[in-house]
Design a protein around this motif. Structure first.
Motif, mmCIF file in Angstrom:
data_model
loop_
_atom_site.group_PDB
_atom_site.id
_atom_site.type_symbol
_atom_site.label_atom_id
_atom_site.label_comp_id
_atom_site.label_asym_id
_atom_site.label_seq_id
_atom_site.Cartn_x
_atom_site.Cartn_y
_atom_site.Cartn_z
ATOM 1 N N TYR A 174 0.844 -1.189 0.000
ATOM 2 C CA TYR A 174 0.000 0.000 0.000
ATOM 3 C C TYR A 174 0.883 1.243 0.000
ATOM 4 C CZ TYR A 174 -4.261 -2.634 1.095
ATOM 5 O OH TYR A 174 -5.334 -3.481 1.040
ATOM 6 N N LEU A 175 0.419 2.252 -0.709
ATOM 7 C CA LEU A 175 1.029 3.567 -0.600
ATOM 8 C C LEU A 175 0.389 4.266 0.582
ATOM 9 C CD1 LEU A 175 2.865 5.832 -1.606
ATOM 10 C CD2 LEU A 175 0.998 6.569 -3.123
ATOM 11 N N SER A 176 1.215 4.745 1.508
ATOM 12 C CA SER A 176 0.726 5.387 2.719
ATOM 13 C C SER A 176 1.234 6.824 2.765
ATOM 14 C CB SER A 176 1.216 4.614 3.957
ATOM 15 O OG SER A 176 0.945 5.336 5.142
ATOM 16 N N TYR A 177 0.362 7.725 3.179
ATOM 17 C CA TYR A 177 0.700 9.148 3.272
ATOM 18 C C TYR A 177 0.164 9.665 4.599
ATOM 19 C CZ TYR A 177 0.967 14.080 1.760
ATOM 20 O OH TYR A 177 1.243 15.417 1.648
ATOM 21 N N ARG A 178 1.071 10.005 5.509
ATOM 22 C CA ARG A 178 0.676 10.518 6.814
ATOM 23 C C ARG A 178 0.876 12.031 6.843
ATOM 24 N NH1 ARG A 178 2.208 6.508 11.765
ATOM 25 N NH2 ARG A 178 1.248 4.621 10.930
ATOM 26 N N PHE A 179 -0.106 12.728 7.395
ATOM 27 C CA PHE A 179 -0.020 14.185 7.430
ATOM 28 C C PHE A 179 -0.932 14.731 8.522
ATOM 29 C CE2 PHE A 179 -3.234 12.882 4.382
ATOM 30 C CZ PHE A 179 -4.333 13.662 4.707
ATOM 31 N N THR A 180 -0.730 15.985 8.849
ATOM 32 C CA THR A 180 -1.587 16.690 9.805
ATOM 33 C C THR A 180 -2.142 17.931 9.135
ATOM 34 O OG1 THR A 180 0.256 17.987 10.703
ATOM 35 C CG2 THR A 180 -0.238 15.879 11.775
ATOM 36 N N VAL A 181 -3.355 18.292 9.529
ATOM 37 C CA VAL A 181 -4.007 19.498 9.004
ATOM 38 C C VAL A 181 -4.612 20.247 10.182
ATOM 39 C CG1 VAL A 181 -4.493 18.437 6.767
ATOM 40 C CG2 VAL A 181 -6.197 18.321 8.587
ATOM 41 N N HIS A 182 -4.983 21.487 9.925
ATOM 42 C CA HIS A 182 -5.635 22.299 10.959
ATOM 43 C C HIS A 182 -7.141 22.368 10.757
ATOM 44 C CE1 HIS A 182 -1.865 23.550 12.754
ATOM 45 N NE2 HIS A 182 -1.404 23.826 11.550
ATOM 46 N N GLY A 183 -7.613 21.852 9.632
ATOM 47 C CA GLY A 183 -9.046 21.843 9.366
ATOM 48 C C GLY A 183 -9.353 20.918 8.210
ATOM 49 N N GLU A 184 -10.561 20.329 8.202
ATOM 50 C CA GLU A 184 -10.917 19.363 7.170
ATOM 51 C C GLU A 184 -10.949 19.973 5.773
ATOM 52 O OE1 GLU A 184 -14.528 17.446 8.267
ATOM 53 O OE2 GLU A 184 -13.667 16.425 10.013
ATOM 54 N N LEU A 224 -5.358 17.945 13.245
ATOM 55 C CA LEU A 224 -6.031 16.697 12.924
ATOM 56 C C LEU A 224 -5.019 15.787 12.229
ATOM 57 C CD1 LEU A 224 -9.371 18.144 11.492
ATOM 58 C CD2 LEU A 224 -9.029 17.128 13.743
ATOM 59 N N TYR A 225 -4.994 14.527 12.611
ATOM 60 C CA TYR A 225 -3.999 13.583 12.110
ATOM 61 C C TYR A 225 -4.674 12.569 11.196
ATOM 62 C CZ TYR A 225 -0.867 15.369 15.738
ATOM 63 O OH TYR A 225 -0.085 16.171 16.528
ATOM 64 N N TYR A 226 -4.051 12.344 10.036
ATOM 65 C CA TYR A 226 -4.628 11.424 9.065
ATOM 66 C C TYR A 226 -3.550 10.532 8.461
ATOM 67 C CZ TYR A 226 -8.861 14.323 9.017
ATOM 68 O OH TYR A 226 -10.003 14.991 9.369
ATOM 69 N N GLU A 227 -4.001 9.366 7.998
ATOM 70 C CA GLU A 227 -3.197 8.527 7.119
ATOM 71 C C GLU A 227 -4.050 8.183 5.916
ATOM 72 O OE1 GLU A 227 -0.774 4.268 6.832
ATOM 73 O OE2 GLU A 227 -2.156 4.640 8.500
ATOM 74 N N MET A 228 -3.544 8.507 4.730
ATOM 75 C CA MET A 228 -4.220 8.151 3.480
ATOM 76 C C MET A 228 -3.476 6.962 2.884
ATOM 77 S SD MET A 228 -4.919 10.659 0.217
ATOM 78 C CE MET A 228 -5.598 11.886 1.333
#
Length: 266
Positions: free
Chosen positions: A193-203, A244-248
């Motif tokens: 899988y290609l994984s991309y982890r990042f943080t944002v301040h709003g959706e 906000l923490y995400y992994e795509m």
């Protein structure tokens, strides 16, 4: 000298408070041997053994009420049953604490990985991921509190788990959580899988990350296969509440490689 001892001496001997002994007396499970002419409560060996049994039964989880009922009319079989029940409760509590410990370690590990990764993009090997659908919405719909109440069934411990947004090709988005040892609605197969982890301040910032995800795959000659998954790790906001923490991630195949069949749906 009297053979019996006072309530303060009993408390010191047994390592409890006078208040606790008075509480047991109030509940009818420990009475003094007698009250002397100075109105002192006096306790002998029988009461010491009695208090020792009470403290032991409290230690193994029995309530004062259960101790009183057993004292009044209990049998050895009743005590056997009470102790078996206590063991079951303790083992359930041990499982709960072990699960909580695993969750805390997961949070610490996830936070460490987010802080140490030199690049947010990785090609990783993932185990099978089985998801159950909470509810379905449209890609253009903005998630709000009313939607959670109207569209979704109650989901205990909602933000202790990764919330998986599964993006289908027809603009549908399914909100899912991971399940174990049961049949789910979606099964993402094991593989690369290609994984991309990042943080944002709003959706509202998420759209640009979808574009970056696709652009990176194109540059590296990777074909994104099946659904795009966005995992929200809300528990990591414990460390920085403004983020906000995400992994795509999405299953991949290399150009020229073997084709992977199926889209992971059950």
């Amino acid at each position: 000298m009297k053979k019996e001892i006072t309530i303060s001496e009993l408390a010191k001997l047994m390592g409890v408070s006078v208040h606790q002994i008075r509480y047991f007396e109030e509940k009818g499970i420990l009475l003094p041997s007698y009250i002397d002419e100075n109105q002192y409560r006096m306790y002998g060996m029988n009461e010491i053994y009695r208090l020792a049994h009470i403290l032991l039964l409290r230690k193994v989880g029995l309530s004062v009420r259960a101790i009183r009922e057993w004292s009044e009319e209990g049998t050895p079989d009743d005590m056997q049953r009470l102790l078996v029940q206590s063991v079951s409760k303790l083992e359930a509590e041990i499982d709960r604490l072990r699960s909580l410990s695993d969750f805390i370690r997961k949070v610490l590990d996830e936070n460490e990985h987010y802080g140490q990764e030199g690049t947010s993009f990785q090609v990783i090997q993932r185990d099978q991921l089985v998801l159950t659908t909470w509810f379905e919405t449209h890609m253009e719909s903005e998630l709000d509190a009313r939607m959670l109440v109207q569209e979704g069934d109650p989901l205990p411990e909602l933000f202790e788990a990764d919330i998986h947004y599964v993006y289908e090709g027809d603009d549908r988005v399914m909100l899912c959580t991971e399940v174990h040892d049961v049949k789910g609605d979606i099964a993402l197969p094991a593989g690369e899988y290609l994984s991309y982890r990042f943080t944002v301040h709003g959706e509202e910032e998420l759209e640009q990350y979808f574009s970056q995800f696709q652009a990176f795959a194109d540059r590296r000659g990777l074909i994104l296969h099946g659904s795009r998954i966005l995992a929200e790790k809300s528990y990591l906001s414990l460390f920085t509440q403004e983020s906000l923490y995400y992994e795509m991630f999405a299953r991949i195949e290399h150009i020229g490689g073997n084709t992977v069949d199926g889209d992971g749906k059950r």
